[in-house]
Design a protein around this motif. Sequence first.
Motif, mmCIF file in Angstrom:
data_model
loop_
_atom_site.group_PDB
_atom_site.id
_atom_site.type_symbol
_atom_site.label_atom_id
_atom_site.label_comp_id
_atom_site.label_asym_id
_atom_site.label_seq_id
_atom_site.Cartn_x
_atom_site.Cartn_y
_atom_site.Cartn_z
ATOM 1 N N SER A 2 0.829 -1.196 0.000
ATOM 2 C CA SER A 2 0.000 0.000 0.000
ATOM 3 C C SER A 2 0.869 1.253 0.000
ATOM 4 O O SER A 2 2.066 1.215 0.313
ATOM 5 C CB SER A 2 -0.907 0.018 1.231
ATOM 6 O OG SER A 2 -0.142 0.283 2.396
ATOM 7 N N ILE A 4 0.681 3.679 2.079
ATOM 8 C CA ILE A 4 1.101 3.926 3.463
ATOM 9 C C ILE A 4 2.335 3.103 3.790
ATOM 10 O O ILE A 4 3.300 3.598 4.388
ATOM 11 C CB ILE A 4 -0.050 3.606 4.431
ATOM 12 C CG1 ILE A 4 -1.215 4.587 4.220
ATOM 13 C CG2 ILE A 4 0.427 3.641 5.877
ATOM 14 C CD1 ILE A 4 -2.461 4.224 5.000
ATOM 15 N N GLU A 5 2.336 1.839 3.377
ATOM 16 C CA GLU A 5 3.492 0.974 3.626
ATOM 17 C C GLU A 5 4.713 1.440 2.843
ATOM 18 O O GLU A 5 5.844 1.422 3.359
ATOM 19 C CB GLU A 5 3.138 -0.467 3.255
ATOM 20 C CG GLU A 5 2.118 -1.112 4.177
ATOM 21 C CD GLU A 5 1.633 -2.450 3.645
ATOM 22 O OE1 GLU A 5 1.360 -3.351 4.466
ATOM 23 O OE2 GLU A 5 1.508 -2.595 2.404
ATOM 24 N N ARG A 6 4.509 1.870 1.619
ATOM 25 C CA ARG A 6 5.631 2.376 0.819
ATOM 26 C C ARG A 6 6.243 3.614 1.457
ATOM 27 O O ARG A 6 7.474 3.755 1.509
ATOM 28 C CB ARG A 6 5.161 2.687 -0.593
ATOM 29 C CG ARG A 6 4.887 1.472 -1.457
ATOM 30 C CD ARG A 6 4.175 1.856 -2.744
ATOM 31 N NE ARG A 6 4.913 2.874 -3.471
ATOM 32 C CZ ARG A 6 4.367 3.661 -4.416
ATOM 33 N NH1 ARG A 6 3.084 3.538 -4.715
ATOM 34 N NH2 ARG A 6 5.102 4.564 -5.024
ATOM 35 N N ARG A 7 5.380 4.508 1.931
ATOM 36 C CA ARG A 7 5.885 5.712 2.587
ATOM 37 C C ARG A 7 6.705 5.345 3.814
ATOM 38 O O ARG A 7 7.801 5.881 4.035
ATOM 39 C CB ARG A 7 4.736 6.632 2.990
ATOM 40 C CG ARG A 7 5.220 7.922 3.626
ATOM 41 C CD ARG A 7 4.132 8.735 4.274
ATOM 42 N NE ARG A 7 4.704 9.960 4.800
ATOM 43 C CZ ARG A 7 5.389 10.046 5.955
ATOM 44 N NH1 ARG A 7 5.556 8.968 6.699
ATOM 45 N NH2 ARG A 7 5.910 11.195 6.345
ATOM 46 N N SER A 8 6.193 4.446 4.633
ATOM 47 C CA SER A 8 6.895 4.045 5.854
ATOM 48 C C SER A 8 8.250 3.433 5.541
ATOM 49 O O SER A 8 9.233 3.660 6.260
ATOM 50 C CB SER A 8 6.031 3.061 6.642
ATOM 51 O OG SER A 8 6.679 2.629 7.806
ATOM 52 N N THR A 19 -2.251 13.225 8.576
ATOM 53 C CA THR A 19 -3.303 12.366 8.035
ATOM 54 C C THR A 19 -2.664 11.289 7.163
ATOM 55 O O THR A 19 -1.485 11.358 6.826
ATOM 56 C CB THR A 19 -4.297 13.150 7.153
ATOM 57 O OG1 THR A 19 -3.687 13.427 5.890
ATOM 58 C CG2 THR A 19 -4.727 14.458 7.821
ATOM 59 N N GLN A 20 -3.461 10.312 6.785
ATOM 60 C CA GLN A 20 -3.051 9.346 5.771
ATOM 61 C C GLN A 20 -3.823 9.599 4.475
ATOM 62 O O GLN A 20 -4.099 8.680 3.709
ATOM 63 C CB GLN A 20 -3.272 7.918 6.278
ATOM 64 C CG GLN A 20 -2.350 7.526 7.418
ATOM 65 C CD GLN A 20 -0.879 7.501 7.012
ATOM 66 O OE1 GLN A 20 -0.548 7.398 5.839
ATOM 67 N NE2 GLN A 20 0.013 7.583 7.995
ATOM 68 N N TYR A 22 -3.629 10.876 0.923
ATOM 69 C CA TYR A 22 -2.608 11.122 -0.094
ATOM 70 C C TYR A 22 -3.249 11.884 -1.245
ATOM 71 O O TYR A 22 -4.071 11.354 -1.982
ATOM 72 C CB TYR A 22 -2.006 9.794 -0.570
ATOM 73 C CG TYR A 22 -1.058 9.209 0.446
ATOM 74 C CD1 TYR A 22 0.315 9.370 0.316
ATOM 75 C CD2 TYR A 22 -1.537 8.538 1.566
ATOM 76 C CE1 TYR A 22 1.189 8.859 1.266
ATOM 77 C CE2 TYR A 22 -0.685 8.018 2.519
ATOM 78 C CZ TYR A 22 0.677 8.184 2.370
ATOM 79 O OH TYR A 22 1.535 7.685 3.315
ATOM 80 N N ASP A 33 -8.293 12.535 -2.738
ATOM 81 C CA ASP A 33 -7.161 11.648 -2.474
ATOM 82 C C ASP A 33 -6.976 10.651 -3.609
ATOM 83 O O ASP A 33 -7.681 10.676 -4.628
ATOM 84 C CB ASP A 33 -7.312 10.968 -1.113
ATOM 85 C CG ASP A 33 -8.406 9.909 -1.066
ATOM 86 O OD1 ASP A 33 -8.984 9.571 -2.121
ATOM 87 O OD2 ASP A 33 -8.689 9.409 0.049
#
Length: 426
Positions: A2, A4-8, A19-20, A22, A33
């Motif tokens: 996801s 979110i996972e890529r960003r982390s 926020t999450q 994007y 988004d």
Amino acid sequence: MSLIERRSAAIARGVGVATQVYAARAENAEIWDAEGRRYIDFAAGIAVVNTGHRHPRVMAAARDQLDRFTHTCHQVVPYENYVSLAERLNAAVPGDFAKKTIFVTTGAEAVENAVKIARAATGRSGVIAFGGAFHGRTFMGMSLTGKVHPYKAEFGPMPGEVFRLPFPISLHGVSVEDTLAALERLFKADLPPARTAAIILEPVQGEGGFYPAPRALLSALRQICDTHGIVLIADEIQTGFARTGRLFAMEHHEVAADLVTMAKGLGGGFPIAAVTGRAEIMDAAAPGGLGGTYGGNAVAIAAAHAVLDVIEDEGLCARAEALGSRLRQRLESLRDRVPQLVEVRGPGLMVAAEFNDPADGVPDAGFAERVRRKALDAGLILLTCGIYGNVIRFLPPLTTQEPVFAEALDILEAQLIAASDEARHG
């Protein structure tokens, strides 16, 4: 994987996000988004897009400049629109005296350069700031900032010769007299006036909680600075460009600072910052002592010209007053339904709501965060702030469309009441 996972996995942990959501596209006061969901933006990039996302005149000015050139470095090959924007700011910044301007890229750079200029002009080193202040994440900016977490923790030691005063906040039991007494003690115990280069403050504290500086404080500081040859610096990075109902917040007080730092709303979404001040003070630094490779980038300069035009032509100072008044009235009307709400404040459309636990009066950061999250789930982007994290700050674009603004107020009211009811029933 996801987004979110890529960003982390890809981005350092120290770059926090509120926020999450994007962003995929944005228009005026609305953001869509990556999944196509619509949000109303009451953050405006932290008071950056005061003229709204992608204002047509700002975009047109940037495109026109892109067709000419993007970068030469003004210090190598200068260009006219840098000069003309400096002329406009020199005329617009409060103060009936000759002024000069420099352009840099970020608000923190503007603050750093204001301190450099003040030290060069006075031959002194000491700088006085205030509790709750926010002046940036660079080392001098952090040292001036009056909030440890998350801005200063683990980054010490800080630069020396920075001293702090309590900011007058009547809700917290700190008066102007208390602040001035603390300044007198500081002068006697730690930093004599003859070693003080500057006093820096925000006309309305930003990250610290949207507390307006009382007029009596600014008048007293102006007199003290005049008496002792101290440079008064107004940090207008968040308050500037019509946000408070005036082009600059210092106009509310009829007090002129010697130096003014600005950024955020100046560029309408393009990175640009500036320091404007008394010509003789600004000229204290030798050639080469100020500037930066991207300072006053030509595209951002063009956008800033358009921002100033839009503020004037669309009457955004008056619109900030009108929308801010509606927001404050709506919040005040909820006091009986939301006992956690202890104060609504702020000039223009730089509005804050502060929340305490009604049982003991303790700042209630948990309640503010609950409201923020519930509003986000309902499609409204809000930000919290304050030393205790118990303040919600409202920074919608000054161009927010009437139906969108009304929709946002309805969402806000519903989520405040829902959060209060949840707190009451455990």
